[in-house]
Scaffold this active site. Structure first.
Site, PDB file in Angstrom:
ATOM      1  N   LYS A  28     -17.686 -45.944  10.355  1.00 13.15           N
ATOM      2  CA  LYS A  28     -16.435 -46.122   9.600  1.00 13.15           C
ATOM      3  C   LYS A  28     -16.688 -46.373   8.115  1.00 13.15           C
ATOM      4  O   LYS A  28     -15.796 -46.179   7.295  1.00 13.15           O
ATOM      5  CB  LYS A  28     -15.595 -47.240  10.208  1.00 13.15           C
ATOM      6  CG  LYS A  28     -15.038 -46.852  11.560  1.00 13.15           C
ATOM      7  CD  LYS A  28     -14.023 -47.845  12.082  1.00 13.15           C
ATOM      8  CE  LYS A  28     -13.396 -47.350  13.378  1.00 13.15           C
ATOM      9  NZ  LYS A  28     -14.350 -47.381  14.510  1.00 13.15           N
TER      10      LYS A  28
HETATM   11  C1  LIG Z   1     -14.151 -46.501  15.669  1.00  9.99           C
HETATM   12  C2  LIG Z   1     -15.344 -46.204  16.498  1.00  9.99           C
HETATM   13  C3  LIG Z   1     -15.375 -45.113  17.402  1.00  9.99           C
HETATM   14  C4  LIG Z   1     -14.181 -44.220  17.640  1.00  9.99           C
HETATM   15  O1  LIG Z   1     -13.936 -43.373  16.551  1.00  9.99           O
HETATM   16  P1  LIG Z   1     -12.556 -42.609  16.414  1.00  9.99           P
HETATM   17  O2  LIG Z   1     -12.620 -41.913  15.111  1.00  9.99           O
HETATM   18  O3  LIG Z   1     -11.483 -43.674  16.454  1.00  9.99           O
HETATM   19  O4  LIG Z   1     -12.440 -41.688  17.585  1.00  9.99           O
HETATM   20  C5  LIG Z   1     -16.554 -44.845  18.091  1.00  9.99           C
HETATM   21  N1  LIG Z   1     -17.637 -45.647  17.953  1.00  9.99           N
HETATM   22  C6  LIG Z   1     -17.640 -46.706  17.117  1.00  9.99           C
HETATM   23  C7  LIG Z   1     -18.848 -47.550  17.033  1.00  9.99           C
HETATM   24  C8  LIG Z   1     -16.507 -47.022  16.348  1.00  9.99           C
HETATM   25  O5  LIG Z   1     -16.526 -48.083  15.532  1.00  9.99           O
END
Ligand SMILES: *Cc1c(COP(=O)(O)O)cnc(C)c1O
Length: 356
Positions: A28
């Protein structure tokens, strides 16, 4: 981007794209840092400060806060549910200081979200603040994510030319949608694998053609515990609301916590690689697809979190000690700084009105 995103080989066909070398150790960071800097640029000629309100259940808040940390003209107020985030996550939210304020709400994540939404609708607050949001459906977070698909594909071609499949551990499906954007820009992706834990509304849609949002099930890959993914609307728009169209590009699989732990162990024993539960779900997705199709195409598993972020389950499953990377060591000894507030809107309102 100011951190590396290397492709690491796990076996003959399988590679992992490590997206977790940023300040909060989750992918993220990529989207949040880009969005923060774009917003700062758009805000550059404003005299009045911009205040970002974010409700978080853990990871998003720290990526957003880190993205905006020390960005001039912008402050961030994070609302998180008291006692419902991990100790390390809480440190990530509450130890930055500077232009970042952490509010510990006595309630749930939904309470935090409700407070933020009410604040946006409040006339007095809009008078006093220039408010903005930074939530996960913001397109400025998806666009930069499409670039690492392109970069990873290039890294694979440099090793050996040939088709590439991406397996994406999915929750709100922002990551996978970013891959679809990359494909739309011309990247020749052979197939996308939507890898899910037991929260599998999209898999059901691909099987039945009918979309039914579900209530959330708690799992060890908890950043993917989403019953009604917010980017699903974008996906059906991209495919003109035609499930046949979507099936041509995307295969979906879903796994239990037991299977996830077995995969973590399998990767560790065969490749000597420590994979986090989210990456393990994506690894399983690629293996299922290989089995189903008999394809020789190489797969890139998206590694969305550093294993140290899920230290407890990794240590218990692999029977090893996981070392904290420097990003977590640095904050582990810092003191938490937060303001505790009741989840009543009038209290939150009063707090914001009295703040200088
Ligand atoms: C947010 C997150 C996801 C999911 O990602 P999306 O874009 O919401 O599908 C997967 N793995 C981790 C570690 C995350 O923080």
């Amino acid at each position: 981007m100011n951190f590396p995103v290397p492709v690491v080989q796990l076996d003959q066909q399988t590679h992992i794209l490590e997206l977790f070398h940023g300040p909060t150790l989750a992918f993220k960071d990529v989207g949040a840092r880009f969005m923060a800097r774009v917003m700062a640029w758009l805000n550059r000629n404003e005299n009045e400060k911009l205040t970002i309100l974010v409700a978080t259940s853990g990871d998003t808040g720290s990526a957003v806060a880190n993205g905006f940390y020390n960005v001039p003209g912008i402050e961030v107020i994070i609302l998180y549910p008291s006692g419902k985030v991990s100790k390390l996550q809480e440190k990530q939210l509450t130890t930055l200081g500077g232009n970042i304020t952490a509010l510990e709400i006595e309630g749930t994540f939904d309470d935090c979200q409700r407070l933020v939404k009410s604040a946006f609708l409040d006339a007095q607050l809009s008078e006093k603040y220039r408010l903005s949001s930074a939530n996960s459906i913001n397109i400025a977070r998806l666009i930069p994510q499409s670039f690492y698909y392109i970069d990873a594909w290039k890294q694979m071609q440099a090793i050996e030319k040939g088709p590439v499949v991406f397996s994406v551990p999915s929750g709100n499906f922002g990551n996978l949608t970013a891959g679809l954007l990359a494909k739309g820009m011309g990247l020749p992706v052979e197939r996308f694998i939507a890898a899910n834990n037991k929260n599998n509304s999209v898999q059901d849609y691909l099987q039945t053609g009918v979309y039914r949002p579900k209530s959330t099930i708690a799992t060890i890959s908890n950043a993917m515990d989403v019953g009604d993914p917010s980017n699903f609307a974008r996906m059906i728009d991209i495919y003109d609301n035609d499930v046949e169209n979507m099936r041509r590009d995307i295969s979906a699989y879903s796994y239990s916590d037991e299977q996830t732990k077995e995969a973590m162990l399998d990767v560790y024993q065969k490749a000597g690689y420590v994979i986090d539960p989210h990456g393990a779900v994506a690894y399983l997705g690629f293996k299922s697809w290989q089995k189903e199709t008999g394809s020789n195409s190489r797969g890139i598993v998206l590694g969305t979190a550093h294993p140290a972020k899920f230290k407890d389950v990794v240590e218990e499953t692999l029977k090893i000690d996981v070392e904290l990377p420097k990003q977590l060591l640095e904050i582990a000894h810092k003191t938490k700084k937060s303001t505790i507030l009741n989840s009543d809107f009038s209290i939150f309102h009063q707090y914001l009105m009295q703040r200088s």
